[in-house]
Design an enzyme around this catalytic site. Structure first.
Site, PDB file in Angstrom:
ATOM      1  N   CYS A  22     -41.172  -4.075   9.058  1.00 46.51           N
ATOM      2  CA  CYS A  22     -41.553  -4.934   7.936  1.00 46.51           C
ATOM      3  C   CYS A  22     -40.592  -4.711   6.758  1.00 46.51           C
ATOM      4  CB  CYS A  22     -43.018  -4.677   7.571  1.00 46.51           C
ATOM      5  SG  CYS A  22     -43.704  -5.771   6.314  1.00 46.51           S
TER       6      CYS A  22
ATOM      7  N   ASP B 187     -46.705 -14.492  13.200  1.00 45.57           N
ATOM      8  CA  ASP B 187     -46.093 -13.769  12.095  1.00 45.57           C
ATOM      9  C   ASP B 187     -45.674 -14.750  11.013  1.00 45.57           C
ATOM     10  OD1 ASP B 187     -44.598 -12.168  10.391  1.00 45.57           O
ATOM     11  OD2 ASP B 187     -43.695 -11.012  12.018  1.00 45.57           O
TER      12      ASP B 187
ATOM     13  N   HIS C  78     -47.908  -9.718  13.109  1.00 52.56           N
ATOM     14  CA  HIS C  78     -47.026  -8.904  12.277  1.00 52.56           C
ATOM     15  C   HIS C  78     -47.610  -7.498  12.102  1.00 52.56           C
ATOM     16  CE1 HIS C  78     -44.033  -8.325   9.060  1.00 52.56           C
ATOM     17  NE2 HIS C  78     -44.980  -7.631   8.468  1.00 52.56           N
TER      18      HIS C  78
END
Length: 239
Positions: free
Chosen positions: A127, A173, A206
């Protein structure tokens, strides 16, 4: 980033998790794992929840068991993002903890690794951390990089990548949707001098590689598949 997937499913942080130890390394507090005699090192660059996330430390130990010296820096200096703190929403928090600062703090870590005799260095970013890795991959800081569910990375940044890069994306995501990951892949495919590997994992969201529920076999399986791919990439380029 406010209200986005980057901040969902926060881990229960645990400063005592993992089999390694917490030391000062390259001027920054870090979780380290593996043999300090290894000539190959991996830097794991966390998401916004920082270096005390148990799943991240578990992964660091897994990478260390593959023969690497692993460093997981505390880029947030004891202040990882806390979604329960209404006075510090993500837009405010990230002003004090931007990826540019993370890149600046990684260069002394790399220098410290080289000074201890490490010859090859890889970096994996989760991330937030992927934004740091893309900057490292644009120079001669590392020999290979991996993005895992990246955030904030742009197509233009991918154009300047100079080292082998693997991108592991999620089907579900909003931060880096498959359409964007496909654009990354197209840019990398146009750079034959840079070896690349791009994979979009079906059915995952995600953050799945480090924010999975360890009691959910399906989530664990998906995370472990990504871990295997990451280790295979480093096994190919950091050895």
């Amino acid at each position: 980033m406010a209200g986005s997937q980057c901040c969902e499913n926060p881990p229960a942080l645990n400063s005592n998790s993992g089999n390694g130890s917490v030391v000062q390394f390259g001027g920054i507090k870090s979780y380290v794992s593996g043999s300090s005699d290894s000539k190959n090192a991996i830097i794991l660059i966390s998401d916004v929840y920082g270096f005390e996330a148990p799943n991240l430390r578990k992964l660091a130990d897994k990478v260390a068991a593959a023969g690497y010296y692993v460093v997981v820096p505390d880029y947030f200096h004891g202040e990882p993002y806390d979604p329960s703190n209404a006075e510090r929403p993500i837009k405010v928090w990230i002003m004090d903890h931007g990826p540019d600062k993370g890149f600046e703090e990684t260069t002394p870590v790399i220098e410290a690794l080289r000074q201890k005799g490490v010859s090859k260095i890889g970096a994996a970013g989760f991330c937030w951390g992927a934004k740091v890795v893309v900057k490292l991959a644009q120079g001669d800081y590392i020999q290979a990089g991996v993005f895992l569910h990246p955030s904030l990375v742009t197509v233009d940044e991918i154009k300047d990548v100079k080292v082998p890069l693997a991108i592991l994306g999620a089907e579900i995501d909003h931060m880096s949707p498959p359409e964007l990951v496909n654009q990354f892949e197209a840019v990398l495919n146009a750079k034959p001098e840079v070896e690349s590997f791009v994979k979009i994992f079906p059915g995952v969201v995600h953050g799945w590689t480090v924010r999975y529920n360890p009691k959910d076999p399906a989530e664990v399986k998906a995370a472990e598949e990504a871990h295997v791919d990451m280790l295979a990439w480093f096994g190919k380029h950091i050895n």
